[in-house]
Design a protein around this motif. Structure first.
Motif, PDB file in Angstrom:
ATOM      1  N   SER A  18      -8.232 -49.757  39.412  1.00 55.39           N
ATOM      2  CA  SER A  18      -8.504 -48.436  38.834  1.00 55.39           C
ATOM      3  C   SER A  18      -8.616 -47.341  39.891  1.00 55.39           C
ATOM      4  CB  SER A  18      -9.787 -48.493  38.000  1.00 55.39           C
ATOM      5  OG  SER A  18     -10.884 -48.898  38.806  1.00 55.39           O
ATOM      6  N   ASP A  19      -9.027 -47.712  41.103  1.00 57.34           N
ATOM      7  CA  ASP A  19      -9.157 -46.717  42.164  1.00 57.34           C
ATOM      8  C   ASP A  19      -7.923 -46.644  43.067  1.00 57.34           C
ATOM      9  OD1 ASP A  19      -9.457 -49.184  43.321  1.00 57.34           O
ATOM     10  OD2 ASP A  19     -11.231 -48.661  44.511  1.00 57.34           O
ATOM     11  N   SER A  20      -6.845 -47.334  42.675  1.00 57.66           N
ATOM     12  CA  SER A  20      -5.627 -47.340  43.474  1.00 57.66           C
ATOM     13  C   SER A  20      -4.881 -46.022  43.333  1.00 57.66           C
ATOM     14  CB  SER A  20      -4.712 -48.490  43.032  1.00 57.66           C
ATOM     15  OG  SER A  20      -3.439 -48.386  43.631  1.00 57.66           O
ATOM     16  N   ARG A  21      -4.260 -45.561  44.418  1.00 59.50           N
ATOM     17  CA  ARG A  21      -3.461 -44.331  44.358  1.00 59.50           C
ATOM     18  C   ARG A  21      -2.266 -44.489  43.428  1.00 59.50           C
ATOM     19  NH1 ARG A  21      -2.102 -46.752  49.223  1.00 59.50           N
ATOM     20  NH2 ARG A  21       0.126 -47.021  49.688  1.00 59.50           N
TER      21      ARG A  21
END
Length: 250
Positions: free
Chosen positions: A84-87
């Motif tokens: 979910s926090d991936s670019r």
């Protein structure tokens, strides 16, 4: 029980055969229907799908997983392959790419794990009544894959149920990349002949694997020669060994 593992290349392989980049950018068109028909004819109890589109322009804003599940009458579990926090979650098309399970029987539990390293980090853990499945799509980098395999070892050893670990391991060096994992965990390869699965037209690389714990008995393994994707599908019929009753449960 029958299990199908299939990297379906987002249902765009009909375009990819004409121009490789269309495997990423092309539209699904009617090609997904051919894949659904193929799965339906096999009639598997469980399906592990790699590279499915959850609703980009490529699939006409429709979830391929939901469409397949609806037409087959299966339960389903889907998650993006990027954390979910991936670019990559902020980039169109990429944020609609994931992996999924389909199952005839009710899904007892589902968990979504993410590796610490790699672009593709997702591991789906699916619990059915008597067996657990893990589905992976590992990194292209050899060093990152080795870190992921170590993480995977600690993950799977936490289960005391019969289990299957399957997916596109991107093991460009073949099964020897998995030797340490197999030796440490007791996992066995469902395909003792080590057939290559990629590319589907002229398979040369052994990228896709179905591995299983000792309490799984493989009755039949096959790799149908179909070119609906750039990968060949892997199919196993298996039983769960009931060691307490000293018999095999269907």
């Amino acid at each position: 029980m029958k299990f199908l593992l299939y990297n379906i290349c987002y249902g765009t392989h009909g375009n990819q055969k004409k121009l490789p980049l269309l495997g990423m950018l092309g539209r699904t068109s009617n090609h997904l229907d051919e894949i659904i028909d193929f799965i339906g004819e096999l009639n598997p109890d469980v399906v592990g799908l790699i590279e499915v589109d959850s609703g980009s322009y490529r699939s006409q804003r429709k979830s391929q997983v939901e469409e397949i599940a609806e037409k087959l009458g299966h339960f389903h579990s889907y998650r993006s392959k990027y954390a979910s926090d991936s670019r990559w979650q902020s980039i169109p098309i990429y944020n609609k790419q994931g992996n999924a399970f389909l199952a005839k029987d009710t899904i007892q539990n589902e968990k979504y794990h993410y590796f610490e390293r790699g672009m593709k980090k997702l591991v789906i853990e699916l619990e059915l009544e008597k067996v657990t499945f893990f589905l992976v799509h590992l990194a292209l980098s050899y060093k990152v894959r080795q870190d992921q395999l170590l993480h995977l070892y600690h993950m799977i050893k936490a289960t005391n149920r019969p289990y299957i670990l399957a997916g596109d391991f991107n093991a460009f060096l073949g099964e020897k990349e998995l030797q340490l994992l197999q030796a440490a965990s007791g996992l066995q390869n469902a395909d003792p002949s080590l057939q290559p699965s990629y590319p589907s037209k002229n398979p040369r690389k052994h990228l896709d694997f179905i591995l299983h714990s000792p309490k799984i008995k493989i009755n039949k393994f096959e790799m149908p020669r179909v070119e609906l994707s750039d990968h060949l599908p892997l199919v196993v019929d298996f039983d769960i060994i009931d060691t307490d009753a000293n018999e095999v449960n269907q």
